[in-house]
Every structure is written in C-alpha cells, then in structure tokens.
Design a protein around this motif. Structure first.
Motif, mmCIF file in Angstrom:
data_model
loop_
_atom_site.group_PDB
_atom_site.id
_atom_site.type_symbol
_atom_site.label_atom_id
_atom_site.label_comp_id
_atom_site.label_asym_id
_atom_site.label_seq_id
_atom_site.Cartn_x
_atom_site.Cartn_y
_atom_site.Cartn_z
ATOM 1 N N GLN A 158 0.835 -1.198 0.000
ATOM 2 C CA GLN A 158 0.000 0.000 0.000
ATOM 3 C C GLN A 158 0.877 1.258 0.000
ATOM 4 O O GLN A 158 2.094 1.189 -0.013
ATOM 5 C CB GLN A 158 -0.942 -0.019 1.198
ATOM 6 C CG GLN A 158 -1.904 -1.201 1.181
ATOM 7 C CD GLN A 158 -2.917 -1.146 2.299
ATOM 8 O OE1 GLN A 158 -3.175 -0.098 2.882
ATOM 9 N NE2 GLN A 158 -3.505 -2.291 2.601
ATOM 10 N N LYS A 159 0.218 2.408 0.012
ATOM 11 C CA LYS A 159 1.001 3.633 -0.016
ATOM 12 C C LYS A 159 1.429 4.048 1.379
ATOM 13 O O LYS A 159 0.958 3.510 2.380
ATOM 14 C CB LYS A 159 0.237 4.756 -0.714
ATOM 15 C CG LYS A 159 -1.040 5.203 -0.033
ATOM 16 C CD LYS A 159 -1.649 6.345 -0.857
ATOM 17 C CE LYS A 159 -2.980 6.776 -0.358
ATOM 18 N NZ LYS A 159 -3.552 7.866 -1.195
ATOM 19 N N VAL A 160 2.334 4.986 1.432
ATOM 20 C CA VAL A 160 2.869 5.479 2.695
ATOM 21 C C VAL A 160 1.859 6.454 3.308
ATOM 22 O O VAL A 160 1.399 7.385 2.649
ATOM 23 C CB VAL A 160 4.223 6.175 2.467
ATOM 24 C CG1 VAL A 160 4.791 6.686 3.778
ATOM 25 C CG2 VAL A 160 5.202 5.225 1.797
ATOM 26 N N GLU A 161 1.536 6.225 4.595
ATOM 27 C CA GLU A 161 0.514 7.032 5.267
ATOM 28 C C GLU A 161 1.115 7.794 6.438
ATOM 29 O O GLU A 161 1.919 7.265 7.202
ATOM 30 C CB GLU A 161 -0.589 6.124 5.826
ATOM 31 C CG GLU A 161 -1.284 5.248 4.814
ATOM 32 C CD GLU A 161 -2.204 4.271 5.499
ATOM 33 O OE1 GLU A 161 -3.439 4.443 5.384
ATOM 34 O OE2 GLU A 161 -1.700 3.327 6.159
ATOM 35 N N PHE A 162 0.669 9.011 6.611
ATOM 36 C CA PHE A 162 1.096 9.853 7.727
ATOM 37 C C PHE A 162 0.504 9.328 9.039
ATOM 38 O O PHE A 162 -0.673 8.966 9.109
ATOM 39 C CB PHE A 162 0.626 11.284 7.480
ATOM 40 C CG PHE A 162 0.745 12.203 8.660
ATOM 41 C CD1 PHE A 162 -0.357 12.507 9.439
ATOM 42 C CD2 PHE A 162 1.961 12.775 8.977
ATOM 43 C CE1 PHE A 162 -0.265 13.359 10.513
ATOM 44 C CE2 PHE A 162 2.077 13.636 10.060
ATOM 45 C CZ PHE A 162 0.950 13.934 10.823
ATOM 46 N N LEU A 163 1.339 9.274 10.079
ATOM 47 C CA LEU A 163 0.857 8.936 11.414
ATOM 48 C C LEU A 163 0.814 10.160 12.319
ATOM 49 O O LEU A 163 -0.237 10.490 12.881
ATOM 50 C CB LEU A 163 1.774 7.891 12.062
ATOM 51 C CG LEU A 163 1.690 6.459 11.565
ATOM 52 C CD1 LEU A 163 2.705 5.599 12.307
ATOM 53 C CD2 LEU A 163 0.294 5.900 11.715
#
Lengths: 114, 110
Positions: free
Chosen positions: A41-46
């Motif tokens: 999946q894509k990179v997600e902000f935490l």
C-alpha cells in the motif's frame, strides 16, 4: 551526509506485546514525523512532532500509539498492545523547517506481528 | 486533504528503454519529492522539486506547480531501476509534511 537512522530494522513480536521503534533524526532538525506503510500500500502519515509535543496526528494514530523525544536525540514510536494489523514498515522523517524544505527519511523499521 | 494521483500504476520496460512517470495533485504545493522504494522497502530520496527541473544522472524531474503536476523521467533504464516510485507533496499548512501518491510499480526486464 547527515542521515536519519532507525532501529531496529526488523522486529517480530507477538500480538498484545508492546513495541518501541527508535529514530535518531538529523541533529539540527526540529520537526519529526512517523509514517506507516502496510505491505503493498502507499505510505501514510501517522504523526508530526515539534517542541516536545504532537503537532498533528492522523486517524490511524489512536490511543495505542505514543511518541516521545526522551533525551534530545532519539525520537520514539511506541505501540502499547500490538495487533495483527499493525504489521507494516514504519518510517521516521525529519526536517529543519516547519512547512517547507526537504523531508529526510530513515530506512524504515519493519514490524511483523504474529 | 490534498489528492495525489500517479500514473501509470504499473509499467514494464525492456532494459535501455526510456519512461515518464506522472504525478498530479489537487492543490497548491510548496513541497514535492520523488522517492524510489527498493526491494528491501527502503525509501530512496530522488528529488526535492517543488518547482522547476532537476537532473541526476539518468533521472530527471520537472514540476509545473501552476498546472499541478510533476514528471519523473528515467532514461536508458536498468534492471536496478525496478521498484516502486512514489510522488509525495506538501502544502503550506505543513503539519503532515507530505501526502504520498499510490506509486508507480516499475519492472525493468533484461
């Protein structure tokens, strides 16, 4: 060239265990970030962090997650009670300015929850 | 929030071929970065390019901020170029720093 370093590179843990991922940002940077990437999946902000407090967090960053900068150099992400769906690559990043400038990423910490 | 769309989603090339990867975004940005994710999952920073054109060896990138797109050019592709290429953008509110696109998966065949 200065770089962001992360440890461990890979951690395997049992569901329900606590995990701490560590990051050493570039030394003169003031703004710190954690991102997550579930496999494929894509990179997600935490979360973003500045001046010893959270600036913003995403809907992913629930009460199971926490961040701190305990000693002026390390920046840690703690997952209190891991779930299977926490298995992912976790990236730390830093930059010197608030809303502009290049973001420098670490090589990532791969977390596998069994 | 800002939307980032990358195309094509998948690309297969023969070694030596050239390619263009595109990134469209839905709002004004003051940060744009291109990354290559290698087979080990590491994010390799290719370009910091909120506007203009840059070149680094066989790779070059162009961002036209007023038209809300960026292009990554790969010339004379090699098998080591294989992997996923991500575009990521940031807006002047700054708090999330970067929003990533879904990536373009590139496979270069010998």
């Amino acid at each position: 060239e200065p770089e962001v370093t992360q440890t461990p590179s890979h951690q395997v843990t049992q569901m329900g265990q606590e995990v701490i991922l560590r990051c050493v940002p570039i030394s003169n940077h003031l703004y710190f970030y954690w991102y997550r990437q579930i496999l494929g999946q894509k990179v997600e902000f935490l979360v973003s962090f500045y001046n010893n407090e959270i600036s913003e967090k995403s809907e992913i960053f629930d009460d199971q997650f926490s961040v701190e900068r305990p000693d002026g150099s390390n920046f840690t992400l703690k997952i209190r009670s891991t779930k299977l769906e926490d298995s992912a690559m976790y990236f730390c990043a830093s930059r010197g300015q608030f809303n502009t400038g290049e973001l420098f990423f670490g090589e990532g910490s791969r977390l596998t929850v069994l | 929030g800002i939307q980032v769309e990358q195309s094509p989603p998948d690309l297969i090339l023969q070694e030596g071929a050239n390619s263009t990867l595109r990134c469209n975004f839905s709002d004004s940005v003051n940060n744009l970065q291109w990354f290559h994710q290698n087979p080990w999952g590491q994010l390799i920073n290719l370009f910091y390019i909120p506007s203009g054109t840059k070149q680094n060896g066989r790779l070059s990138a162009t961002t036209v901020a007023t038209e809300r797109y960026s292009l990554l050019y790969i010339s004379s592709s090699q098998t080591t170029d294989s992997g996923v290429y991500f575009c990521a953008v940031g807006t002047n509110t700054g708090r999330r720093a970067l929003t990533f696109g879904s990536g373009t998966r590139l496979q270069v065949q010998p």
